[in-house]
Enzyme design. Structure first.
Site, PDB file in Angstrom:
ATOM      1  N   ASP A  49      -2.348   6.503  -3.379  1.00 22.43           N
ATOM      2  CA  ASP A  49      -1.205   5.860  -2.730  1.00 22.43           C
ATOM      3  C   ASP A  49      -0.562   4.795  -3.621  1.00 22.43           C
ATOM      4  OD1 ASP A  49      -3.203   3.954  -2.573  1.00 22.43           O
ATOM      5  OD2 ASP A  49      -2.463   3.154  -0.676  1.00 22.43           O
ATOM      6  N   ASP A  85      -5.637   2.624  -3.725  1.00 21.34           N
ATOM      7  CA  ASP A  85      -6.924   2.546  -3.029  1.00 21.34           C
ATOM      8  C   ASP A  85      -7.181   3.734  -2.107  1.00 21.34           C
ATOM      9  OD1 ASP A  85      -5.067   1.747  -1.173  1.00 21.34           O
ATOM     10  OD2 ASP A  85      -6.048  -0.147  -0.649  1.00 21.34           O
ATOM     11  N   ARG A  86      -6.156   4.511  -1.788  1.00 24.58           N
ATOM     12  CA  ARG A  86      -6.373   5.674  -0.916  1.00 24.58           C
ATOM     13  C   ARG A  86      -6.518   6.952  -1.731  1.00 24.58           C
ATOM     14  NH1 ARG A  86      -2.838   5.297   4.587  1.00 24.58           N
ATOM     15  NH2 ARG A  86      -3.516   3.211   5.145  1.00 24.58           N
ATOM     16  N   LYS A 140     -11.374  -0.124  -0.973  1.00 24.60           N
ATOM     17  CA  LYS A 140     -11.473   1.324  -1.098  1.00 24.60           C
ATOM     18  C   LYS A 140     -10.887   1.699  -2.453  1.00 24.60           C
ATOM     19  CE  LYS A 140      -7.435   1.696   1.929  1.00 24.60           C
ATOM     20  NZ  LYS A 140      -7.371   0.826   3.109  1.00 24.60           N
ATOM     21  N   SER A 165       0.806  -1.221   0.000  1.00 26.64           N
ATOM     22  CA  SER A 165       0.000   0.000   0.000  1.00 26.64           C
ATOM     23  C   SER A 165       0.841   1.274   0.000  1.00 26.64           C
ATOM     24  CB  SER A 165      -0.962  -0.050   1.188  1.00 26.64           C
ATOM     25  OG  SER A 165      -1.857   1.009   1.129  1.00 26.64           O
ATOM     26  N   HIS A 166       0.691   2.059   1.054  1.00 30.91           N
ATOM     27  CA  HIS A 166       1.342   3.370   1.129  1.00 30.91           C
ATOM     28  C   HIS A 166       2.736   3.286   1.738  1.00 30.91           C
ATOM     29  CE1 HIS A 166      -0.857   2.108   4.567  1.00 30.91           C
ATOM     30  NE2 HIS A 166      -0.054   2.814   5.324  1.00 30.91           N
ATOM     31  N   ASP A 208      -0.835   1.590  -4.105  1.00 30.83           N
ATOM     32  CA  ASP A 208      -1.644   0.632  -4.855  1.00 30.83           C
ATOM     33  C   ASP A 208      -2.984   1.193  -5.317  1.00 30.83           C
ATOM     34  OD1 ASP A 208      -2.512   0.779  -2.222  1.00 30.83           O
ATOM     35  OD2 ASP A 208      -3.324  -1.248  -2.223  1.00 30.83           O
TER      36      ASP A 208
HETATM   37  C1  G1P Z   1      -3.945   1.351   8.294  1.00 31.63           C
HETATM   38  C2  G1P Z   1      -5.142   2.256   8.440  1.00 31.63           C
HETATM   39  C3  G1P Z   1      -6.404   1.478   8.141  1.00 31.63           C
HETATM   40  C4  G1P Z   1      -6.317   0.838   6.767  1.00 31.63           C
HETATM   41  C5  G1P Z   1      -5.050   0.017   6.659  1.00 31.63           C
HETATM   42  C6  G1P Z   1      -4.843  -0.545   5.258  1.00 31.63           C
HETATM   43  O1  G1P Z   1      -4.012   0.305   9.217  1.00 31.63           O
HETATM   44  O2  G1P Z   1      -5.201   2.818   9.726  1.00 31.63           O
HETATM   45  O3  G1P Z   1      -7.495   2.352   8.239  1.00 31.63           O
HETATM   46  O4  G1P Z   1      -7.416   0.018   6.527  1.00 31.63           O
HETATM   47  O5  G1P Z   1      -3.916   0.819   6.994  1.00 31.63           O
HETATM   48  O6  G1P Z   1      -4.746   0.468   4.294  1.00 31.63           O
HETATM   49  P1  G1P Z   1      -3.236   0.327  10.619  1.00 31.63           P
HETATM   50  O7  G1P Z   1      -1.778   0.556  10.315  1.00 31.63           O
HETATM   51  O8  G1P Z   1      -3.778   1.486  11.394  1.00 31.63           O
HETATM   52  O9  G1P Z   1      -3.533  -1.003  11.230  1.00 31.63           O
HETATM   53 ZN    ZN Z   2      -3.297   1.292  -0.339  1.00 30.58          ZN
END
Ligand code: G1P
Ligand code: ZN
Length: 542
Positions: free
Chosen positions: A276, A280-281, A375, A112-113, A278
């Site tokens: 981000d 989704d954000r 998302k 992801s990010h 991938d």
């Molecule tokens: C974080 C975000 C959460 C999101 C997840 C995946 O998780 O807080 O809302 O669903 O990334 O993108 P966390 O690191 O808080 O467990």
């Molecule tokens: Zn992501």
């Protein structure tokens, strides 16, 4: 030829908030990826006859991992694997493909990010047939398989050419290479009023979309520029790079500071957005105004009827528990249900599948709907563009009108990253031990009205998920939520979520950190987090 390779369990292959996420170097250890992928097949009852979708966000190791997984899917007897060209698929596009092709599931490669590259992070996530992240029961079965594994199966074949759409065979498995953008873009055309958005751009509306050198570059270029007519150059950092250009592809004011600078400057365009690693954000910014994800979700819910795909109304809405209650106020006005779930998109799946909710979102820049089961960053951008086109207002005007109507939930999240794991766990446990006694106590200027450790009972399958974050609510409606991140790969990350409601009509245009001062002080008085974590300030404030 199928090869059977003896192996043994590797510690720590327990999927977190969103799949298995580790340092890239960990994933590249011999057998690490293979053990986990074999455990996915074992956890879902074997790969025999399955149709799977496969793709990732293009980060370092994506290319190799895709080839490894193709070989293992073929060795497991999969009927077909649908893979994005060059092994690329955004997370929303993968979710859509699983659904549109009726696949049994999919493997998405992304952290992801989190930063990418040799020294960055990598991740593997399994999504089920509804297109969404595997529920707890499935991730638990996968994890159990990782603790019992004795062998994995692969092929001794060379890499496939994935550079162009088409069909090939690997052992007895059909491998279909697809354009990663085409089907996703077609879905967006169905949901939104592309004509109205095109007219908005024709009238001189200016946009800056920052793809942060991640997967959404090609998607944004095709949809926003080629199909909707945004000016050339509107999509910046559009070429996906294996290390995201050395950046941190997380669309928030801290990591997307370049975009923030533009949007707050004199020559700001009308609308700014980012996504981000991938895809989704999302981050939404107007000229001179940043929209928090919680507010964005509420605005989208309040205006969804202006968008063709949602003109029939919303069945209900859902948010993760730490997300602000701005959404709840809209739901109340609309007379629809609003669900609060644990953090993580997987908890929305049942609500969407059962038709309890149409829209859902998280404070962590995730917003989406029942069009897929993830998302969706570009979807949120298109929601906003469609709403702006319909309302003929600027982002700042939309926000001001929203707060006038519903009041404003001032909101901020303070993250303490890579803190000592023992210290962070001890802080949470100590607070848990005190929960029963907190009611009526005063911290700073605020008196505790209620304190709980959030537990969720899924209304569809009745499953209970406990210990999902400590919620301390104060008289007057302010609250602090504390929870440990489930996606970090080094030490622990403590997230402190702060919220306070102002009904208006006065006091609606304050700086959030100022408006939240008493809540921030109360959080510190409650658990002495700076002293206990050995920090003087949060690392990231969003
Ligand atoms: C974080 C975000 C959460 C999101 C997840 C995946 O998780 O807080 O809302 O669903 O990334 O993108 P966390 O690191 O808080 O467990
Ligand atoms: Zn992501």
């Amino acid at each position: 030829m199928i090869q059977i390779i003896p192996t043994q369990p590797i510690d720590g292959q327990k999927p977190g908030t969103s799949g298995l996420r580790k340092k890239t170097r960990v994933f590249r250890q011999p057998g690490y990826l293979e053990n986990f992928v074999q455990s996915i097949w074992d956890g879902i009852g074997g790969g025999q006859g399955k149709v799977l979708v496969l793709g990732g966000d293009g980060r370092f190791f994506n290319t190799q991992a895709v080839q490894t997984i193709l070989r293992m899917a073929a060795a497991a007897g999969a009927r077909r694997v649908i893979v994005g060209r060059d092994g690329l698929l955004s997370t929303p596009a993968a979710s859509h493909l699983i659904r549109s092709r009726g696949a049994d599931g999919g493997v998405i490669l992304s952290a992801s990010h989190n930063p990418g590259g040799e020294d960055g992070d990598f991740g593997v996530k399994y999504n089920t047939a509804n297109g969404g992240p595997a529920p707890e029961s499935v991730t638990e079965a996968i994890y159990q398989a990782t603790t019992q594994i004795t062998q994995y199966q692969t092929l001794d074949s060379s890499d496939l050419d994935l550079s162009a759409p088409g069909t090939a065979h690997l052992h007895q498995t059909e491998i279909e290479v697809v354009d990663p953008v085409a089907e996703y873009a077609a879905l967006m055309e169905k949901l939104f009023d592309f004509g109205a958005i095109r007219a908005l751009f024709d009238s001189g509306f200016r946009l800056r979309f920052d793809a942060m050198h991640a997967i959404t570059g090609p998607y944004a270029q095709e949809i926003l520029v080629n199909r909707l007519g945004a000016a050339d150059g509107s999509v910046v950092n559009a070429t996906p790079l294996p290390d995201f250009g050395g950046g941190h592809p997380d669309p928030n004011p801290v990591w997307a500071h370049e975009l923030m600078g533009h949007m707050m400057g004199d020559a700001a365009p009308d609308f700014g957005a980012a996504s981000d690693g991938d895809g989704d954000r999302n981050m939404i910014v107007g000229r001179g105004v940043y929209v928090t994800p919680s507010d964005s979700l509420a605005v989208i819910a309040a205006n969804a009827h202006l968008v063709p795909g949602y003109a029939g109304g919303l069945k209900g809405v859902a948010r993760s528990m730490p997300t602000s209650a701005a959404l709840d106020r809209v739901a109340e006005a609309l007379g629809i249900a609003c669900f609060a779930t644990p953090t993580g998109w997987k908890y929305f799946g049942n609500l969407l599948d059962a038709g309890h909710a149409t829209l859902c979102g998280e404070e962590s820049a995730g917003t989406g709907s029942d069009h897929i089961r993830e998302k969706d960053g570009l979807w949120a951008v298109l929601m906003w563009l469609n709403i702006l086109a319909a309302r003929r207002q600027s982002v700042a005007e939309v926000m001001a009108a929203h707060w006038q109507e519903f009041g404003r939930n001032y909101y901020s999240r303070h993250d303490y990253e890579e803190v000592d794991s023992d210290a962070a766990h001890a802080l949470m446990e100590d607070l848990r031990a005190r929960l029963d006694r907190l009611e009526g106590q005063t911290f700073g200027a605020l008196r505790v009205a209620e304190a709980e450790d959030f537990s969720y009972t899924d209304p569809v399958d009745g499953l209970v998920t406990a210990r999902q974050g400590i919620v301390v609510s104060f008289d007057g409606g302010a609250r602090v939520v504390l929870r440990l991140s489930g996606t970090g790969t080094a030490g622990a990350t403590l997230r402190v979520y702060l919220e306070r409601y102002v009904a208006g009509p006065e006091g609606l245009q304050q700086d959030p950190q100022t408006a939240l001062r008493e809540v921030i002080d109360a959080a510190e008085a409650l658990c002495a987090l700076h002293a206990r974590l050995g920090r003087t300030a949060p690392d990231v404030v969003t």
